[in-house]
Write an enzyme that holds these catalytic residues in place. Structure first.
Site, PDB file in Angstrom:
ATOM      1  N   ARG A  96      12.570  -3.063 -36.188  1.00  0.00           N
ATOM      2  CA  ARG A  96      12.131  -3.670 -37.281  1.00  0.00           C
ATOM      3  C   ARG A  96      10.777  -3.311 -37.898  1.00  0.00           C
ATOM      4  O   ARG A  96      10.231  -4.117 -38.366  1.00  0.00           O
ATOM      5  CB  ARG A  96      12.314  -5.183 -37.119  1.00  0.00           C
ATOM      6  N   CYS A 145      17.857 -11.486 -42.079  1.00  0.00           N
ATOM      7  CA  CYS A 145      17.216 -12.189 -41.039  1.00  0.00           C
ATOM      8  C   CYS A 145      15.781 -12.515 -41.317  1.00  0.00           C
ATOM      9  O   CYS A 145      15.067 -11.804 -41.702  1.00  0.00           O
ATOM     10  CB  CYS A 145      17.543 -11.399 -39.667  1.00  0.00           C
ATOM     11  N   GLU A 217      10.625 -10.850 -39.164  1.00  0.00           N
ATOM     12  CA  GLU A 217      11.182  -9.595 -39.428  1.00  0.00           C
ATOM     13  C   GLU A 217      11.067  -9.246 -40.936  1.00  0.00           C
ATOM     14  O   GLU A 217      10.581  -8.018 -41.028  1.00  0.00           O
ATOM     15  CB  GLU A 217      12.665  -9.833 -39.247  1.00  0.00           C
TER      16      GLU A 217
END
Length: 225
Positions: A96, A145, A217
């Site tokens: 990420r 997310c 994230e």
């Protein structure tokens, strides 16, 4: 404005190589790949955002990342006003994230994909999307997310948020999804402050209950975490 939209959303294929500009949506990227019989992007099904954001954050799943397929990234440096081509091995892709400097603006990338059969490619897209719809609130507006899965825990970020009692928690127009606790959805009138307030509350709640400091994230603009 028209020029920026036109130039920064272009997608083109050359054999197994696929060039995409940063402003192209991931959904459009998948459509164009299937049209050109290019496989390997099915893991991006259902992920919101643009190519540029996906490259910057190395978007993907637990097993596959867009960085795995990238050959080069085209950058505009806002300090020296130069355009540079960054090779995959110099982009620092990891879970990420990438190591593309803050003064660099991603303008596009080149992907190396596999040749495939269009019907199979489309079926793979649909299978992945159906599976994600079971576990994720894809029918609601969200930015995907919120937190990365922590390395120092036996639980995912979503599981920790759920165990901390945040599922269904609302602030203004923002809500922690009942389907997947690592998603904050817009109930119709959410402000950036509403979303940030929930992010901050979740971070403090999980840290206080489990001692785990969740790492974002996504990238925040105008707020610091």
């Amino acid at each position: 404005k028209k020029t920026l939209k036109k130039d920064f959303t272009k997608i083109s294929a050359r054999g197994s190589f696929f060039n995409a500009r940063a402003g192209a949506g991931l959904g459009e990227l998948l459509k164009e790949a299937a049209k050109n019989n290019l496989a390997g992007l099915d893991f991006l099904s259902g992920i919101p955002g643009t190519v540029g954001a996906a490259v910057c954050l190395n978007s993907g799943t637990a097993d596959s990342y867009i960085g795995d397929l990238i050959q080069t990234v085209t950058l505009f440096n806002s300090e020296n006003m130069e355009i540079n081509i960054l090779k995959k091995q110099d982009a620092g892709f990891s879970y990420r994230k990438s190591d593309i400097g803050k003064n660099n603006i991603i303008t596009g990338c080149e992907l190396c994909l596999k040749r495939g059969v269009k019907s199979d490619i489309i079926n793979n897209y649909r299978k992945n999307l159906i599976q994600k719809k079971i576990n994720q609130p894809l029918d609601k507006k969200s930015c995907g997310c919120i937190f990365k899965n922590p390395k120092n825990s036996d639980f995912t970020a979503g599981q920790l948020i759920d165990k901390a009692g945040f599922k269904g928690k609302t602030t203004g127009g923002a809500e922690v999804s009942m389907k997947h606790a690592n998603f904050i959805t817009n109930r119709g009138n959410a402000s950036s402050r509403d979303i940030y307030s929930l992010i901050d509350e979740i971070y403090k709640g999980v840290k206080g209950k489990f001692g785990v400091e969740l790492e974002l994230e996504l990238k925040l603009l105008g707020y610091e975490k």
